[in-house]
Design an enzyme around this catalytic site. Structure first.
Site, PDB file in Angstrom:
ATOM      1  N   TYR A   1       0.844  -1.196   0.000  1.00 45.94           N
ATOM      2  CA  TYR A   1       0.000   0.000   0.000  1.00 45.94           C
ATOM      3  C   TYR A   1       0.880   1.247   0.000  1.00 45.94           C
ATOM      4  CZ  TYR A   1      -3.354   3.463   1.813  1.00 45.94           C
ATOM      5  OH  TYR A   1      -4.134   4.579   1.991  1.00 45.94           O
TER       6      TYR A   1
ATOM      7  N   LYS B   1       1.005   4.452  -2.658  1.00 46.47           N
ATOM      8  CA  LYS B   1       0.804   5.836  -2.234  1.00 46.47           C
ATOM      9  C   LYS B   1       2.059   6.679  -2.465  1.00 46.47           C
ATOM     10  CE  LYS B   1      -3.499   5.838  -0.904  1.00 46.47           C
ATOM     11  NZ  LYS B   1      -4.508   6.694  -1.586  1.00 46.47           N
TER      12      LYS B   1
END
Length: 204
Positions: A142, A146
């Site tokens: 993740y 990002k």
């Protein structure tokens, strides 16, 4: 841009969490219209006539094109939609990483490229919701997605800034939404986060 009043805004992932809060606070700031986008527009609260539920899957090019045909008057885009899969960067199965990249990176890029010209005509705003995990080594895959979005924001700003578009990056910690249910660590109130983002837009 110095005021959100009378603007037309599109919010992705608007059916829950921070997305729903963006819609509510934008209405409170006097926007003309909010396109509240979600994969299933039936999950959008359309009680206020200024809210236009909009079917949108940011990972599907046809869906993005269809949304652009409906939302032809957008001056502010808030790329809020995101997913979290919590898989290791060493996992040989890259399917979850690819899924996160499609939603957290390629989706916002598709939205920005599709709406950039009409937003530039209004000297408008593009907001990209990222995460502090873009800067720290604890976010697994993740965090990779990002971090990529964070770097893309700078490139957007370089290209669109001279055209009068304000490009805003939002780097949040844990926020008290469904996405953060996996932990009991302290979390920010979505209302506080969204207020700071909208204040930031209006203060330049």
């Amino acid at each position: 841009m110095t005021s959100l009043a009378d603007q037309t805004v599109l919010v992705t992932g608007a059916n829950r969490g921070m997305g729903r809060e963006y819609v509510a606070q934008l209405l409170g700031r006097g926007v003309t219209k909010v396109y509240a986008a979600a994969r299933d527009p039936r999950t959008i609260d359309g009680a206020d006539p200024r809210v236009v539920p909009l079917q949108l899957d940011v990972t599907d090019a046809t869906s993005v094109t269809g949304a652009a045909a409906v939302a032809s008057d957008v001056s502010v885009l808030i790329n809020n939609a995101g997913i979290y899969r919590a898989t290791s960067v060493l996992d040989p199965d890259t399917s979850k990483l690819r899924e996160e990249l499609e939603t957290n990176l390629f989706g916002p890029l598709a939205m920005a490229s599709t709406f950039a010209d009409r937003i530039a005509e209004s000297y408008g705003v593009i907001v990209n919701v990222a995460s502090i995990l873009a800067w720290t080594p604890v976010g697994a895959r993740y965090g990779v997605s990002k971090a990529a979005m964070g770097r893309a924001k700078y490139s957007m700003r370089t290209e669109l800034g001279p055209r009068g578009v304000q490009v805003v990056g939002v780097y949040v910690g844990l926020v008290d939404t469904d996405m953060a249910k996996f932990t009991d660590y302290p979390k920010s109130d979505p209302a506080d986060v969204v207020r700071q983002v909208l204040d930031g837009i209006e203060s330049g």
